[in-house]
Design a protein around this motif. Structure first.
Motif, PDB file in Angstrom:
ATOM      1  N   LYS A  77      -0.834  -4.142   2.023  1.00 27.38           N
ATOM      2  CA  LYS A  77      -2.179  -3.649   1.732  1.00 27.38           C
ATOM      3  C   LYS A  77      -3.133  -4.004   2.859  1.00 27.38           C
ATOM      4  O   LYS A  77      -2.848  -4.870   3.698  1.00 27.38           O
ATOM      5  CB  LYS A  77      -2.685  -4.238   0.412  1.00 27.38           C
ATOM      6  N   ALA A  78      -4.262  -3.338   2.902  1.00 27.24           N
ATOM      7  CA  ALA A  78      -5.239  -3.496   3.985  1.00 27.24           C
ATOM      8  C   ALA A  78      -5.561  -4.959   4.219  1.00 27.24           C
ATOM      9  O   ALA A  78      -5.707  -5.741   3.283  1.00 27.24           O
ATOM     10  CB  ALA A  78      -6.507  -2.722   3.633  1.00 27.24           C
ATOM     11  N   ASN A 102      -1.731  -5.977   7.466  1.00 25.66           N
ATOM     12  CA  ASN A 102      -1.322  -5.264   8.679  1.00 25.66           C
ATOM     13  C   ASN A 102       0.142  -5.513   9.080  1.00 25.66           C
ATOM     14  O   ASN A 102       0.436  -5.711  10.246  1.00 25.66           O
ATOM     15  CB  ASN A 102      -2.243  -5.657   9.840  1.00 25.66           C
ATOM     16  N   GLU A 131       0.830  -1.206   0.000  1.00 30.27           N
ATOM     17  CA  GLU A 131       0.000   0.000   0.000  1.00 30.27           C
ATOM     18  C   GLU A 131       0.868   1.260   0.000  1.00 30.27           C
ATOM     19  O   GLU A 131       0.634   2.194  -0.758  1.00 30.27           O
ATOM     20  CB  GLU A 131      -0.897  -0.002   1.238  1.00 30.27           C
TER      21      GLU A 131
END
Length: 842
Positions: free
Chosen positions: A771-772, A775, A739
């Protein structure tokens, strides 16, 4: 043709050098801790003995060590003497340029009570006690000890050429003897008569060795190049010494004061250093040198004037400096005095007490320098009262002093021409170089006492304990010439050659969650803890079986020119027998341990704090209790193993154990990793770079345009800029998985330490946030490195490999951080780096 020392620029030679092991007989017997560059000096000599390579010097061996003043050349001499003794050499001729250095040299080698004595109280080589002896000639030498004849140029030429020295040397002294010649201040050895005399002695025996040492070698001289090209085994000059932070920094204190006020200003700074050190429990007695230009009468007059000034010193004279000086460090001094509650009267009284006539010394001619040689070379000792030295020229060579912090130039004319330094200015630069020796101290266990600690902390008052001040009248032409001389000697980096560049975090990066909430992981240097060490195995001694071949008279004879295949003689049959150490005669084991100082109980408990007794060390399964020695020899010898055989076998075992322990133990170590907030570590900062250098250009044409680079510029080397270009080409591939991606240049904000406590400042830290849903944030240490530097900094790449192999994950507030690394980036092998980066991140 390259210099001999340049062979170690070759990566293959560097790797071979790293495998060279420093022998116990060097480390065990030198009193002082061996620094990394000194280890390098020893290893180069060992490499020369062990390896064959193009350009290897022929016998009789002649080598030169070009090492900076203050770098410990004398310690290298002592270590090489020990090593060559082990190799069978017993006779050593130590020669220097002048008589007034002889006494200092003898103190270093012969007087165990001297503070700069080189050796431990007991010198042991292969289990045998060895004496360091002075001899008048080598007829007095014995075959069991180290025999040293100390001579000066005058003594040797008088004895050998003029035959006027009773009990002196003759050329017959050198015939038929293996000899090691050791020359200090060797740049003097190129005088025609003197140099030829040394070479004549050297060539008396094919096995003779000539080792020369100097801080000064004229690489611009064709004659020197031709003579020493194949002999300079190590070049560790003042520039490198200073770069590695082993010297004081040099500051030029220029003022328009007259001579009297220049002296008072220096005295105030001298007291400031002393009081500051005392407030931190540092035992420091700072010394001042007052320098006359040319004549002894001039220096004598300076001393008389100084005594009169001290006698007449008043608080009003101190107050005048406080009121008129615009030099920041002087302002700091008075601020410190006020905080300590010292009035101007106190300052005046303490200066008068410190510089009484009996605490001042002259070194203006050979007689004075020789008479006061010991006092001059023990200025750091607690019982040495000297605070001021008055001199003309006699201290430019051979002077070892750590606590000289101020040199006051008591004359104002100059002898340079066409903006080039004259002879006097060059000698001043040499003197400053000697005064730049670092005074060791530390404030906590993690600090290295022998290196500067506050280079990057301009506002720290303690910088004054790491600086030498040269006090002179403001004269732009003279200062220009002096800076040239100091730069050329390597003692000084002129700040006028540097330009300031502002490194600024981009506004967009300042708004990111990574900057506002993210963490950066690092560790710190700390004193090595041995609390977890409870056995030999914990320090790398995993081997429990050792071999020892018994001596015997059995052999064979063969005809030199007989043809045909050489076969083993079936009549010589060797067998083996395993004998556990607990079956050895106990008194032999105990006696053997006493022969090796490393195995004294006090020393062993430094490594094994839970060890309770020597009996435990001998019998416990955690130590020697499970050791077995395999004896090999004829059956008749195996049936009649003597106490002497057991003793020899124990000696080999103990030396191997000692070497293993030392190889796996250090004074310092890196701590576990911890974190700091990114916003508290990476900030806007000015940096200084050399004008018109590669680093002065910031690669703005690339990094200003991209979001993934956190700063406004990359003031890096060419290799570092090539890495950033590669990363730009790799970014889209990484972006498919992450991300957020940010590359942050590390301008000395983050240090990490390996298991030996060595400090490493990786050039870049890469943060990749998944990316989401996943974490996790990757923190990757990255170090671009050119091929030559890569070979020299191999330990850093090993450290990066260890970080990658043992990568750790930390969880903070449900956010996971994975700490890892990649191998060095090198432009010549970009694809290998790219593959490694993919393996770590994709």
């Amino acid at each position: 043709m390259a210099y001999l020392h340049q062979i170690f620029d070759n990566p293959f030679a560097r790797r071979a050098l790293e495998r060279v092991v420093l022998p116990n007989w060097i480390e065990d017997n030198l009193k002082h801790e061996i620094r990394p560059y000194q280890v390098e000096a020893f290893k180069r000599h060992l490499y020369l003995e062990q390896e064959e390579f193009d350009g290897k010097p022929r016998k009789p061996l002649h080598l030169l060590y070009n090492m900076a003043t203050g770098s410990g050349k004398t310690l290298i001499m002592g270590g090489l003497i020990l090593h060559l003794y082990e190799k069978g050499y017993r006779n050593f001729l130590f020669f220097v340029n002048s008589n007034n250095i002889i006494q200092k040299t003898k103190e270093n080698f012969l007087n165990p009570k001297a503070s700069k004595y080189l050796f431990k109280e007991r010198v042991v080589v292969n289990g045998k006690d060895v004496q360091i002896k002075e001899v008048d000639n080598f007829d007095e030498a014995d075959g069991n000890n180290i025999n040293i004849k100390f001579v000066s140029i005058q003594m040797l030429t008088s004895g050998l050429l003029l035959n006027i020295v009773e009990n002196g040397l003759s050329f017959e002294d050198f015939e038929g003897r293996k000899l090691v010649l050791i020359g200090d201040e060797a740049h003097h050895n190129n005088a025609e008569v003197w140099g030829d005399l040394i070479l004549k002695i050297h060539r008396q025996n094919i096995d003779n060795i000539l080792l020369e040492f100097t801080a000064t070698l004229d690489y611009d001289s064709q004659e020197i190049v031709e003579k020493y090209q194949d002999k300079v085994i190590y070049k560790y000059d003042l520039s490198q010494f200073r770069h590695d932070k082993y010297s004081k920094e040099i500051n030029l204190i220029r003022s328009l004061y007259d001579e009297k006020n220049r002296v008072i200003q220096a005295l105030i700074l001298n007291l400031y250093r002393q009081e500051l050190a005392t407030s931190l429990d540092i035992n420091l007695k700072p010394v001042i040198l007052f320098k006359a230009k040319r004549y002894i009468t001039e220096s004598q007059k300076n001393k008389e004037n100084f005594h009169k000034l001290i006698e007449d010193l008043t608080p009003h004279m101190i107050e005048e400096i406080k009121r008129t000086s615009s030099i920041p460090v002087v302002e700091n001094a008075f601020g410190f005095f006020e905080k300590r509650g010292l009035t101007l009267s106190d300052v005046s009284d303490r200066i008068k007490s410190n510089f009484r006539p009996e605490y001042c010394l002259s070194a203006n001619n050979d007689a004075e320098a020789e008479k006061n040689q010991i006092l001059l070379n023990t200025l750091e000792d607690a019982n040495n009262p000297i605070r001021a030295v008055f001199a003309v020229q006699k201290l430019n060579e051979g002077w070892d002093v750590l606590n000289l912090f101020d040199i006051v130039r008591l004359y104002e004319n100059r002898d340079g021409r066409n903006n080039r330094p004259g002879k006097t200015t060059i000698s001043e630069a040499q003197l400053i170089g000697r005064g730049a020796r670092y005074f060791p101290f530390k404030l906590n266990s993690a600090q290295d006492p022998y290196t500067r600690k506050f280079d990057d902390d301009e506002k720290n008052d303690l910088k004054i304990l790491e600086e030498l001040f040269y006090h002179t009248k403001e004269d732009s032409r003279y200062i220009t010439e002096l800076k040239i001389a100091l730069r050329e000697s390597g003692a000084y980096d002129d700040k006028d050659r540097l330009v300031k560049r502002d490194l600024t975090l981009k506004p967009k990066f300042l708004r990111t969650d990574l900057y506002r909430y993210g963490k950066v992981f690092l560790n710190e240097k700390r004193q090595k803890s041995y609390e977890a060490i409870k056995s030999l195995k914990d320090l790398g001694v995993s081997k429990t079986n050792f071999r020892h071949k018994l001596s015997s008279g059995i052999g064979k004879m063969s005809i030199v020119f007989e043809t045909g295949e050489i076969k083993e003689d079936d009549s010589i049959t060797l067998k083996t027998n395993d004998i556990a150490l607990n079956k050895f005669p106990r008194h032999v084991v105990r006696y053997s341990l006493t022969k090796y100082p490393f195995f004294s109980f006090n020393n062993l408990t430094d490594y094994f704090p839970y060890l309770t007794s020597m009996s435990e060390f001998i019998t416990s399964k955690d130590f020697l209790g499970t050791m077995v020695i395999t004896f090999k020899g004829p059956e008749s010898r195996l049936e009649n193993i003597s106490n002497e055989d057991y003793l020899d076998a124990m000696g080999g075992l103990l030396q191997e154990i000692e070497q293993s322990i030392k190889a796996n133990s250090t004074q310092y170590e890196g701590s576990e990793f911890f974190y700091k907030s990114i916003k508290d570590v990476f900030k806007n900062k000015p940096i200084m770079v050399e004008k018109d250098s590669e680093r002065a250009r910031g690669q703005e044409e690339l990094v200003e345009k991209v979001d993934w680079y956190a700063y406004n510029a990359n003031y890096g080397t060419k290799e570092e800029k090539l890495f950033v270009e590669l990363f730009d080409r790799t970014y889209d591939e990484l972006k498919s998985k992450y991300e957020e991606i940010y590359l942050i240049r590390n301008e000395r904000e983050v240090k990490i330490y390996n298991k030996e406590g060595q400090a490493f400042e990786p050039d870049f830290l890469l943060f990749c946030q998944q990316k989401a849903g996943e974490n996790q944030t990757y923190q990757v240490f990255i170090e671009p490195k050119g091929a030559v530097w890569a070979a020299q900094d191999n330990w850093k790449e090993v450290f990066l490999a260890e970080l990658r192999e043992n990568q750790k994950t930390f969880t903070i507030s449900n956010e996971a951080y994975l700490i890892t690394a990649v191998p060095f980036y090198n432009y010549d092998d970009e694809n290998a780096f790219k593959t490694s980066l993919r393996e770590v991140l994709l």
